[in-house]
Design an enzyme around this catalytic site. Structure first.
Site, short mmCIF file in Angstrom:
data_model
loop_
_atom_site.label_atom_id
_atom_site.label_comp_id
_atom_site.label_asym_id
_atom_site.label_seq_id
_atom_site.Cartn_x
_atom_site.Cartn_y
_atom_site.Cartn_z
N LYS A 19 37.59 49.64 39.83
CA LYS A 19 36.27 49.30 40.39
C LYS A 19 36.26 47.87 40.88
O LYS A 19 37.04 47.02 40.43
CB LYS A 19 35.16 49.49 39.35
CG LYS A 19 35.28 48.66 38.06
CD LYS A 19 34.75 47.25 38.10
CE LYS A 19 34.84 46.53 36.75
NZ LYS A 19 34.69 45.08 36.83
N ASP A 146 31.98 49.30 30.82
CA ASP A 146 32.45 49.77 32.12
C ASP A 146 32.92 51.23 32.10
O ASP A 146 33.17 51.81 33.16
CB ASP A 146 33.65 48.92 32.59
CG ASP A 146 33.26 47.58 33.21
OD1 ASP A 146 32.08 47.39 33.55
OD2 ASP A 146 34.17 46.74 33.36
C1 LIG Z 1 32.70 42.11 33.67
C2 LIG Z 1 32.53 43.62 33.76
O1 LIG Z 1 33.80 44.23 33.97
C3 LIG Z 1 31.67 43.95 34.98
O2 LIG Z 1 31.66 45.33 35.29
C4 LIG Z 1 31.88 44.20 32.52
O3 LIG Z 1 30.62 43.62 32.27
C5 LIG Z 1 32.76 44.14 31.27
O4 LIG Z 1 32.77 45.42 30.73
P1 LIG Z 1 33.83 45.85 29.57
O5 LIG Z 1 35.15 45.23 29.87
O6 LIG Z 1 33.71 47.33 29.44
O7 LIG Z 1 33.22 45.09 28.34
P2 LIG Z 1 32.95 45.58 26.82
O8 LIG Z 1 34.23 46.12 26.28
O9 LIG Z 1 31.72 46.43 26.77
O10 LIG Z 1 32.63 44.20 26.15
C6 LIG Z 1 33.61 43.20 25.97
C7 LIG Z 1 32.91 41.87 25.75
O11 LIG Z 1 32.39 41.40 27.01
C8 LIG Z 1 31.14 40.79 26.83
N1 LIG Z 1 30.09 41.53 27.57
C9 LIG Z 1 30.38 42.73 28.14
C10 LIG Z 1 29.40 43.41 28.85
C11 LIG Z 1 28.11 42.85 28.93
N2 LIG Z 1 27.11 43.46 29.59
N3 LIG Z 1 27.84 41.66 28.34
C12 LIG Z 1 28.82 40.99 27.67
O12 LIG Z 1 28.58 39.90 27.16
C13 LIG Z 1 30.89 40.76 25.32
O13 LIG Z 1 31.43 39.54 24.86
C14 LIG Z 1 31.72 41.92 24.83
O14 LIG Z 1 32.12 41.78 23.48
N1 LIG Z 2 44.68 51.28 28.48
C1 LIG Z 2 44.64 49.95 28.60
N2 LIG Z 2 45.08 49.36 29.71
C2 LIG Z 2 45.03 48.01 29.84
N3 LIG Z 2 44.58 47.19 28.89
C3 LIG Z 2 44.12 47.72 27.77
C4 LIG Z 2 44.13 49.12 27.58
N4 LIG Z 2 43.59 49.38 26.39
C5 LIG Z 2 43.28 48.19 25.85
N5 LIG Z 2 43.60 47.18 26.66
C6 LIG Z 2 43.36 45.74 26.39
O1 LIG Z 2 42.23 45.34 27.17
C7 LIG Z 2 42.45 44.07 27.78
C8 LIG Z 2 41.71 44.08 29.12
O2 LIG Z 2 42.41 44.91 30.00
P1 LIG Z 2 41.74 45.57 31.28
O3 LIG Z 2 42.85 45.88 32.23
O4 LIG Z 2 40.84 46.68 30.90
O5 LIG Z 2 40.87 44.35 31.79
P2 LIG Z 2 39.82 44.22 32.91
O6 LIG Z 2 40.27 44.99 34.11
O7 LIG Z 2 39.55 42.77 33.08
O8 LIG Z 2 38.54 44.94 32.30
P3 LIG Z 2 37.03 44.89 32.82
O9 LIG Z 2 37.04 44.78 34.31
O10 LIG Z 2 36.47 46.22 32.32
O11 LIG Z 2 36.42 43.71 32.12
C9 LIG Z 2 43.97 43.95 27.91
O12 LIG Z 2 44.37 42.62 27.84
C10 LIG Z 2 44.49 44.79 26.75
O13 LIG Z 2 44.74 43.98 25.62
#
Ligand SMILES: C[C@](O)(CO)[C@H](O)COP(=O)(O)OP(=O)(O)OC[C@H]1O[C@@H](n2ccc(N)nc2=O)[C@H](O)[C@@H]1O
Ligand SMILES: Nc1ncnc2c1ncn2[C@@H]1O[C@H](COP(=O)(O)OP(=O)(O)OP(=O)(O)O)[C@@H](O)[C@H]1O
Length: 306
Positions: A19, A146
């Site tokens: 996304k 997400d």
């Molecule tokens: C940055 C984005 O990727 C934009 O779509 C999302 O908001 C993050 O979504 P995500 O990776 O699924 O995050 P989650 O696994 O739900 O949360 C991880 C951490 O991100 C922060 N978090 C996430 C979502 C949100 N609405 N507020 C937050 O403050 C919190 O510290 C939380 O503990």
């Molecule tokens: N299946 C997976 N693939 C990648 N990372 C994973 C997975 N499961 C857990 N993780 C952990 O999640 C962390 C974040 O990885 P991810 O690739 O989801 O980040 P991101 O794309 O920044 O996520 P978001 O956009 O939802 O915030 C990684 O550093 C890893 O430790």
């Protein structure tokens, strides 16, 4: 291979997209540590494929350029998804989960979320659970903010912490270039930096932009470029100042607009068409300000059983 609801299959593969957030409006920190959002998601055509196969125990393997950064233990979102579905349906989580990873890791493109949604849908099909779509979405929301969008795909407005989705109509295809940075950024660290930068400031309620939703509905890339916004961008740039160079390189290469994707450090550039995407990607690689550049278009569907 099988379709949804077919039992006795030997394996099921699900394809799930990455996304980009075309708008990410972030409110103040909530008591539970999350932030309320107006999060406009667009699914784009970079994919992970998740395959589940019956096995003696739960096991995760991963292949792809970033595979060494993916945890293979029970913290992997795909493993957590399978354990939740197994617990809910009174089964044991005895599957081998294989992830063919093409979505950049820790890049702000929801790669881990994609794998969580993919493993959930794959095991639902493998086991023929009969769990409803709404229940699957509830499990997704428990896994991460997400994850519901990774299941749904297309375009959607996420409110609450981003997990409550309203599907959006999109009137065309948008072309993007993604500049992949060296190393990741931690999502909680970027939200924490947002809080630090906004300390003492009254952060307004997050609201979706009417102009942005209109541009999506019309399929108007120039209007969308003018409306892109990400409230986490300043925080990502504060933690990774070099991203400003990548943004400048993409814009001077002819992108309509560029922004940090979600929590970064991937930067996303909206371009006029597929030809422009190839040119901007080449210029970004030539600029030396990113590790790689990927071209993708959206919207595309969410998780699908292959
Ligand atoms: C940055 C984005 O990727 C934009 O779509 C999302 O908001 C993050 O979504 P995500 O990776 O699924 O995050 P989650 O696994 O739900 O949360 C991880 C951490 O991100 C922060 N978090 C996430 C979502 C949100 N609405 N507020 C937050 O403050 C919190 O510290 C939380 O503990
Ligand atoms: N299946 C997976 N693939 C990648 N990372 C994973 C997975 N499961 C857990 N993780 C952990 O999640 C962390 C974040 O990885 P991810 O690739 O989801 O980040 P991101 O794309 O920044 O996520 P978001 O956009 O939802 O915030 C990684 O550093 C890893 O430790």
């Amino acid at each position: 291979m099988s379709g949804t609801g077919v039992t006795g299959a030997t394996s099921v593969t699900v394809r799930v997209p990455a996304k980009v957030n075309v708008q990410l409006a972030v409110g103040g920190a909530r008591p539970d540590g999350f932030h309320d959002l107006a999060n406009v998601f667009l699914a784009v055509g970079l994919y992970d494929e998740v395959t589940v196969t019956p096995a003696d125990t739960l096991r995760v393997t991963c292949e792809g350029p970033d595979a060494s950064q993916v945890p293979l233990d029970r913290t992997n979102l795909a493993a957590r998804a399978v354990e939740k579905l197994a617990a809910r349906t009174g089964r044991e989580a005895r599957v081998h989960i294989h992830i063919a990873k093409d979505i950049p890791v820790a890049g702000g493109m929801a790669g881990g979320s994609a794998d969580g949604a993919g493993a959930l849908l794959a095991c639902d099909a493998l086991w023929g659970t009969g769990v409803s779509r709404d229940e699957l979405l509830d499990i997704c929301a428990e896994l991460g903010s997400d994850v519901p969008f990774s299941l749904v795909g297309g375009a959607a407005l996420g409110t609450g912490r981003g997990e409550k989705l309203r599907v959006l109509e999109v009137g065309g295809t948008f072309h993007w270039v993604f500049a992949v940075a060296d190393g990741g950024l931690s999502t909680p660290a970027v939200y924490g930096e947002f809080d630090r930068l906004n300390a003492g400031v009254e952060v307004p309620e997050p609201v979706a932009s009417g102009g942005l939703l209109g541009a999506l509905a019309k399929g108007d890339a120039v209007a969308l470029a003018g409306a892109l916004s990400n409230d986490l961008q300043a925080a990502a740039l504060s933690l990774r100042p070099s991203l400003a160079l990548t943004l400048a390189a993409g814009r001077s290469a002819g992108a309509l607009a560029g922004l940090v994707s979600g929590s970064g450090p991937t930067t996303a550039f909206l371009v006029r068409d597929a030809d422009a995407a190839v040119k901007v990607a080449a210029a970004l690689v030539g600029s030396g300000t990113c590790r790689a550049a990927r071209v993708a278009a959206g919207p595309v569907p969410g998780a699908v059983v292959l």
